[in-house]
Write a protein that holds these residues in place. Structure first.
Motif, PDB file in Angstrom:
ATOM      1  N   GLU A  46      50.828  33.996  39.231  1.00 50.71           N
ATOM      2  CA  GLU A  46      50.872  35.347  38.751  1.00 50.71           C
ATOM      3  C   GLU A  46      49.304  36.131  38.938  1.00 50.71           C
ATOM      4  O   GLU A  46      48.342  35.129  39.038  1.00 50.71           O
ATOM      5  CB  GLU A  46      50.846  35.467  37.328  1.00 50.71           C
ATOM      6  CG  GLU A  46      49.777  34.927  36.510  1.00 50.71           C
ATOM      7  CD  GLU A  46      50.234  35.088  34.840  1.00 50.71           C
ATOM      8  OE1 GLU A  46      51.143  35.847  34.420  1.00 50.71           O
ATOM      9  OE2 GLU A  46      49.308  34.475  34.168  1.00 50.71           O
ATOM     10  N   SER A  59      40.722  45.263  39.736  1.00 47.45           N
ATOM     11  CA  SER A  59      41.756  45.470  38.893  1.00 47.45           C
ATOM     12  C   SER A  59      42.073  43.853  38.225  1.00 47.45           C
ATOM     13  O   SER A  59      41.839  42.930  38.663  1.00 47.45           O
ATOM     14  CB  SER A  59      43.123  45.777  39.872  1.00 47.45           C
ATOM     15  OG  SER A  59      44.082  45.955  39.040  1.00 47.45           O
ATOM     16  N   TYR A  60      42.682  44.138  37.149  1.00 49.88           N
ATOM     17  CA  TYR A  60      43.022  42.867  36.178  1.00 49.88           C
ATOM     18  C   TYR A  60      44.336  42.831  35.729  1.00 49.88           C
ATOM     19  O   TYR A  60      44.885  44.107  35.253  1.00 49.88           O
ATOM     20  CB  TYR A  60      41.912  42.879  34.855  1.00 49.88           C
ATOM     21  CG  TYR A  60      40.499  42.853  35.521  1.00 49.88           C
ATOM     22  CD1 TYR A  60      39.854  43.930  35.613  1.00 49.88           C
ATOM     23  CD2 TYR A  60      39.951  41.388  35.868  1.00 49.88           C
ATOM     24  CE1 TYR A  60      38.484  43.959  36.210  1.00 49.88           C
ATOM     25  CE2 TYR A  60      38.542  41.499  36.113  1.00 49.88           C
ATOM     26  CZ  TYR A  60      37.796  42.509  36.434  1.00 49.88           C
ATOM     27  OH  TYR A  60      36.578  42.523  36.738  1.00 49.88           O
ATOM     28  N   ALA A  61      44.938  41.940  35.383  1.00 52.15           N
ATOM     29  CA  ALA A  61      46.072  41.762  34.628  1.00 52.15           C
ATOM     30  C   ALA A  61      45.882  42.176  33.185  1.00 52.15           C
ATOM     31  O   ALA A  61      44.682  41.921  32.786  1.00 52.15           O
ATOM     32  CB  ALA A  61      46.746  40.405  34.582  1.00 52.15           C
ATOM     33  N   ASP A  62      46.813  42.655  32.542  1.00 54.41           N
ATOM     34  CA  ASP A  62      46.592  43.206  31.376  1.00 54.41           C
ATOM     35  C   ASP A  62      46.339  41.967  30.348  1.00 54.41           C
ATOM     36  O   ASP A  62      45.413  42.064  29.536  1.00 54.41           O
ATOM     37  CB  ASP A  62      47.782  43.671  30.569  1.00 54.41           C
ATOM     38  CG  ASP A  62      47.957  45.058  31.032  1.00 54.41           C
ATOM     39  OD1 ASP A  62      49.043  45.544  31.197  1.00 54.41           O
ATOM     40  OD2 ASP A  62      47.202  45.749  31.799  1.00 54.41           O
ATOM     41  N   SER A  63      46.465  40.656  30.779  1.00 53.85           N
ATOM     42  CA  SER A  63      46.431  39.394  29.763  1.00 53.85           C
ATOM     43  C   SER A  63      44.821  38.998  29.766  1.00 53.85           C
ATOM     44  O   SER A  63      44.674  38.404  29.030  1.00 53.85           O
ATOM     45  CB  SER A  63      47.324  38.740  30.202  1.00 53.85           C
ATOM     46  OG  SER A  63      47.092  38.096  31.536  1.00 53.85           O
ATOM     47  N   LYS A  65      42.171  41.529  30.871  1.00 58.95           N
ATOM     48  CA  LYS A  65      41.475  42.557  30.741  1.00 58.95           C
ATOM     49  C   LYS A  65      40.515  42.590  29.445  1.00 58.95           C
ATOM     50  O   LYS A  65      40.872  42.080  28.380  1.00 58.95           O
ATOM     51  CB  LYS A  65      42.340  43.866  30.663  1.00 58.95           C
ATOM     52  CG  LYS A  65      41.629  45.091  31.264  1.00 58.95           C
ATOM     53  CD  LYS A  65      42.592  46.052  31.374  1.00 58.95           C
ATOM     54  CE  LYS A  65      43.864  46.046  32.513  1.00 58.95           C
ATOM     55  NZ  LYS A  65      44.634  47.120  32.592  1.00 58.95           N
ATOM     56  N   ARG A  67      38.352  40.194  29.087  1.00 66.24           N
ATOM     57  CA  ARG A  67      37.754  38.825  29.098  1.00 66.24           C
ATOM     58  C   ARG A  67      37.328  38.484  30.248  1.00 66.24           C
ATOM     59  O   ARG A  67      36.322  37.591  30.286  1.00 66.24           O
ATOM     60  CB  ARG A  67      38.761  37.926  28.595  1.00 66.24           C
ATOM     61  CG  ARG A  67      39.301  38.440  27.098  1.00 66.24           C
ATOM     62  CD  ARG A  67      40.320  37.459  26.522  1.00 66.24           C
ATOM     63  NE  ARG A  67      41.384  37.331  27.486  1.00 66.24           N
ATOM     64  CZ  ARG A  67      41.957  36.214  27.814  1.00 66.24           C
ATOM     65  NH1 ARG A  67      41.197  34.820  27.685  1.00 66.24           N
ATOM     66  NH2 ARG A  67      42.714  35.906  28.595  1.00 66.24           N
ATOM     67  N   LYS A 105      47.590  44.032  44.842  1.00 67.70           N
ATOM     68  CA  LYS A 105      47.739  42.964  43.732  1.00 67.70           C
ATOM     69  C   LYS A 105      49.024  42.038  44.062  1.00 67.70           C
ATOM     70  O   LYS A 105      49.253  41.248  43.149  1.00 67.70           O
ATOM     71  CB  LYS A 105      47.647  43.811  42.419  1.00 67.70           C
ATOM     72  CG  LYS A 105      46.511  44.259  42.034  1.00 67.70           C
ATOM     73  CD  LYS A 105      46.398  44.947  40.505  1.00 67.70           C
ATOM     74  CE  LYS A 105      47.436  46.198  40.602  1.00 67.70           C
ATOM     75  NZ  LYS A 105      47.511  46.873  39.465  1.00 67.70           N
TER      76      LYS A 105
END
Length: 123
Positions: A46, A59-63, A65, A67, A105
């Motif tokens: 993922e 850009s980041y995955a929500d999980s 973001k 951190r 992404k």
């Protein structure tokens, strides 16, 4: 072609931090969008984070973001992933990847991959 080598993985307790590095060699590093992906046992690989060629867009995955922070140093041909406030669900093999697209992404649009580094977060 570009070769990618990750480092910095390890075992850390919940709430701890790690910094992953990915050193690139071969073609001009700044020509590539760089991404970090992860794969936990029994799960698909993922998206975690991506950074544009110049480093100006991230850009980041929500999980992750808030951190995790992705960054790159084009002079050193290296991309980093600073991981803070780690959780057991962050346990996975982390891969860096390079893409020749303008921005993506999407895992399938990354052309080159490192061998991965294991991150284990204990509870």
């Amino acid at each position: 072609q570009v070769q990618l080598v990750e480092s910095g993985g390890g075992l850390v307790q919940t709430g701890g931090s790690l910094r992953l590095s990915c050193a690139a060699s071969g073609r001009t590093f700044s020509n590539y969008v760089m991404g970090w992906f992860r794969q936990a046992p029994g799960k698909e690989r993922e998206f975690v984070a991506a950074v544009s060629r110049s480093g100006s867009t991230r850009s980041y995955a929500d999980s992750v973001k808030g951190r995790f922070t992705i960054s790159r140093d084009n002079a050193k041909n290296t991309v980093y992933l600073q991981m803070n406030s780690l959780k057991p669900e962050d346990t996975a093999v982390y891969y860096c990847a390079a893409s020749t697209t303008f921005w993506t992404k999407n895992r399938s649009e990354y052309d080159y991959w490192g061998q991965g580094t294991q991150v284990t977060v204990s509870s």
